[in-house]
Structure formats: structure tokens, C-alpha cells
Design an enzyme around this catalytic site. Structure first.
Site, mmCIF file in Angstrom:
data_model
loop_
_atom_site.group_PDB
_atom_site.id
_atom_site.type_symbol
_atom_site.label_atom_id
_atom_site.label_comp_id
_atom_site.label_asym_id
_atom_site.label_seq_id
_atom_site.Cartn_x
_atom_site.Cartn_y
_atom_site.Cartn_z
ATOM 1 N N ASP A 237 25.669 35.755 41.180
ATOM 2 C CA ASP A 237 25.449 35.190 42.515
ATOM 3 C C ASP A 237 26.195 33.874 42.720
ATOM 4 O OD1 ASP A 237 23.694 37.282 42.634
ATOM 5 O OD2 ASP A 237 21.975 36.083 43.296
ATOM 6 N N HIS A 379 24.661 33.723 37.434
ATOM 7 C CA HIS A 379 25.399 33.009 38.480
ATOM 8 C C HIS A 379 26.806 32.694 37.983
ATOM 9 C CE1 HIS A 379 21.169 32.491 39.553
ATOM 10 N NE2 HIS A 379 21.593 32.353 40.803
HETATM 11 ZN ZN ZN Z 1 21.950 32.412 45.124
#
Ligand code: ZN
Length: 412
Positions: A237, A379
């Protein structure tokens, strides 16, 4: 042959083949139809013996140039060939404890022409109101009691012999070959005996050796075979990031892993080339809003703009929009859900990489929590995530996991 599923008989509507065959051993036993009726003439072909009603069946005894010598019931005479047409018939099977008698007319006391063997196949042209059927065998045309006939089972088969399948007028090798079906042709087949089939294919119909045919292979099952392969979906992400994302792409390639990148529109606008590399490498692109707000705190209009602006940013770079959506912080409600038709994808394993920034801890969490069909959250904006990914993939692949996109995972 035992495993064949013989389905109920189809009606067969063509005599084409038989009519194509000139004078043969079967001369005099063709059946034709007077679709619109016509006259039965005497030998002078002028005197009308009888007016035949529409849809009369006539038995061809002898075919001449434009006339045929015919029998209708117990009368003999002549009709114009032009008035006749092919007679539709049904293939039926004789099922009787004795050998049914074939009679010249549909009357109990009419002339007995022959008998027909139990289990043999006949062509049926019509049923009379008094319980008879007009039939044709390979040798005789006449009437039998309808109760002695049953519908035979048929099955779809294909010509499997490399030289095709020869079609004959009777189930014996002594019969001349009328035509040959090409390899791979599909036919409707009726089992006549251990060795012989009666087959139809378009206008062609006749007897053929069953050894020239096979039942087509069953279509491949559409359900997934049960295997021991385990799968996880890796998700990254908040990117794309010029250095972190590219390092992650290299590690994924090393393990032949496909992943899903939930990108923000803002970062796509900043690093379009990176998004392009992610997409080109075969990874899935997800929409993660434009600048990562908590959507449940926004108005519908603002929230929708977050999604549409991101889809537009993605489309500008890779030509297509995102295929999945992940709301920042996993925060959504029914209103947010109604703003896009994209599937909402959250996660089942949170590596907490954004919190601890520790490759060792990331691996520990994956070891503890990952199982088949896990969606793993990471991430691609933290260097520690990129640095720890190799160990994570090494562990999971050793455990037998394959790495697929979320859409692939959810599609099963
Ligand atoms: Zn996020």
C-alpha cells in the site's frame, strides 16, 4: 461401450442418402411422400385410378425418368416424380417377444410380406389410426403393429479412424460403400449390434462399423482440481515509491511472485514511471484513494472524488483503471461502499511494517499468521519493508506457497 450413455432417439428427417443411391439391391422399397396429394395413374399414365390425398405415403417399386411405378396400400399404379418428395422417418427398434409380421396394408388380414427380427432397426414413416406403423427394413416396406416398436437410444460420437468411416445401406460388409464420413465428423449413433452402428450426420445416414468411432472426450472439468498448492496474496500500500517500490519489484521477480499494489493517486502523479513498471511486471493495481484520507470522515462527493481521481491518474499511466479498491485504514461504511463498483479488499495478515520498521518482526508475524489464502498487508514506502521482503518470500516459498494477485486469490 458399456459406459456409453445412450440417450433417447432423435427424429431423423432425411432420406437424401437413400434417394441418391440408384437402382440397388433395395430397389423397389423406397418410400416417398405426396406432400400436396396427386393422382395415381394407370399404365397409360392418363387414366386416373385414384385421387391420393395430401401427405400420402407411396412405395416406389420402380423409378423411371419422370414417373415412378408405385404401390399405395394394395393398389399399384404410376405417379409423377415431380409430385413426390422425401418422406421423413424415425428410426425405431423392434421390441417384441415374437417376430412381427410385415403386412402389405394396415389391415390384420392383408397379405403378409415378411417378418422382422426382434431387436432390429426399422424406419418408421407414419402411424395409422388403427394401430399400425408404415415401416421400411432393408428388404421390405409394409405395416407392423405400432406396439412392437420402441425408440432406440442414441449417442453423439465422432469418426476416430484416420481413414474415416464407410457408410453402407445395410449392416454387412457385402453392401457397397455409399459414402465415407471424414475423420472427426460428429454423428448421432444408434447401436445396432456389437460391430455395427446406424449413424446420421446431416443428410448422410447409414450403417458403419462401430470400431471407426469413439465417444468424444468429456469436456475438461471447470472446477479447480484439488491440489496441495497453497497461495497467498501479497499487497503493498501507499506507493508507488521511486526506490522502495523498485527494490520490491526485483525481489518479487526473483521469486516469480505476483502481488497487488494499492496506490494513491498523489504518488502515481509523482512517480508515473514506477507505476508503469509495476503494471508491466504483471502485478495488479488497486485504488487506495488520492491522498489517503479516512473516507468515513468525508462527504460522499469528496470521497467519490478521491476514488475517481485516482482511477483517472492510474488510467493515464497504464491505460486501464484499478481492478480492486482498498480504503485507507480499512475504514469504510455503506455510503463509501456505494461509491464504487470495485471490489473492496482488506487484509487478513497485518505485518505492522509501518509501525516497527523491523524486517525481523515482519518475518515473525508472517511466520505466525500466514496460511492458505491469506492476504498480507505491507507498505512499499518503507525501506525496511523492501529490505525484509526477501526473507518473507524465502520462508513462504519454502512452505509451499505461491504468490498471486488478490483478484486471482478471490476468483477461485
Ligand atoms: Zn494506506
Amino acid at each position: 461401450m458399456k459406459r456409453l450413455l445412450w440417450i433417447s432417439a432423435l427424429f431423423l428427417y432425411s432420406l437424401f442418402f437413400f434417394l441418391q443411391s440408384p437402382a440397388s439391391a433395395n430397389e423397389g422399397i423406397d418410400v416417398r411422400l405426396l406432400q400436396n396429394g396427386g393422382n395415381l395413374y394407370a399404365e397409360d399414365k392418363q387414366t386416373v385410378l385414384e385421387k391420393l390425398p395430401a401427405k400420402s405415403f407411396i412405395i416406389i417399386l420402380e423409378k423411371q425418368e419422370s414417373w415412378s411405378k408405385v404401390r399405395v396400400s394394395d393398389k399399384t399404379g404410376f405417379v409423377k416424380n415431380a409430385a413426390t418428395s422425401a418422406a421423413p422417418y424415425t428410426l425405431m427398434k423392434v421390441s417384441s417377444s415374437n417376430q412381427p409380421i410385415i403386412r402389405q396394408t394396415n389391415e390384420k388380414h392383408s397379405t403378409q410380406l415378411a417378418t422382422v427380427s426382434n431387436g432390429s432397426f426399422v424406419f418408421v414413416y407414419a402411424q395409422t389410426t388403427n394401430g399400425f406403423s408404415l415401416i421400411r427394413t432393408t428388404k421390405t416396406v409394409g405395416y407392423v403393429y405400432s406396439t412392437t416398436l420402441v425408440k432406440p437410444a442414441s449417442v453423439k460420437m465422432i469418426v476416430s479412424h484416420k481413414n474415416g468411416a464407410a457408410i453402407r445401406l445395410a449392416p454387412t460388409m457385402n453392401e457397397p460403400i455409399q459414402t465415407t464420413l471424414k475423420p472427426q465428423m460428429t454423428v448421432t449413433a444408434y447401436k445396432i449390434s456389437t460391430d455395427w452402428l446406424y449413424v446420421t450426420s446431416g443428410p448422410i445416414a447409414g450403417y458403419a462399423l462401430s470400431s471407426k468411432f469413439t465417444v468424444p472426450a468429456a469436456p475438461k472439468p471447470t472446477t479447480k482440481p484439488t491440489t496441495t498448492v497453497k497461495r497467498v496474496a501479497l499487497t503493498f500500500d501507499d506507493g508507488p515509491h521511486p526506490t522502495v517500490t523498485r527494490q520490491i519489484l526485483k525481489t518479487l521477480a526473483k521469486y516469480d511472485a505476483k502481488a497487488t499494489f494499492f496506490v494513491t493517486g498523489r504518488r502515481v502523479d509523482l512517480s508515473p514511471a514506477v507505476l508503469k513498471e509495476v503494471s508491466t511486471a504483471g502485478h495488479e493495481i488497486g485504488n487506495h484513494t488520492y491522498n489517503h484520507p479516512k473516507l468515513t470522515t468525508l462527504s460522499s462527493k469528496e470521497a467519490r472524488e478521491q476514488i475517481t481521481a485516482t482511477n483517472a491518474a492510474i488510467k493515464k499511466v497504464i491505460g486501464t483503471e484499478a481492478t480492486v479498491f482498498r480504503p485507507p485504514y480499512g475504514a469504510y461504511n455503506d455510503t463509501v461502499k456505494s461509491l464504487t463498483s470495485l471490489p473492496f479488499v482488506l487484509w487478513s495478515v497485518d505485518t505492522l511494517d509501518w509501525q516497527h520498521h523491523d524486517p525481523v518482526k515482519m518475518l515473525q508475524i508472517v511466520k505466525k499468521q500466514a496460511k492458505n489464502d491469506s492476504i498480507i498487508l505491507m507498505h512499499d514506502i518503507h525501506q525496511t519493508t523492501a529490505d525484509g521482503l526477501d526473507a518473507v518470500l524465502n520462508y513462504l516459498s519454502t512452505e509451499g506457497y505461491e504468490f498471486v494477485t488478490v483478484s486471482t486469490l478471490l476468483a477461485k
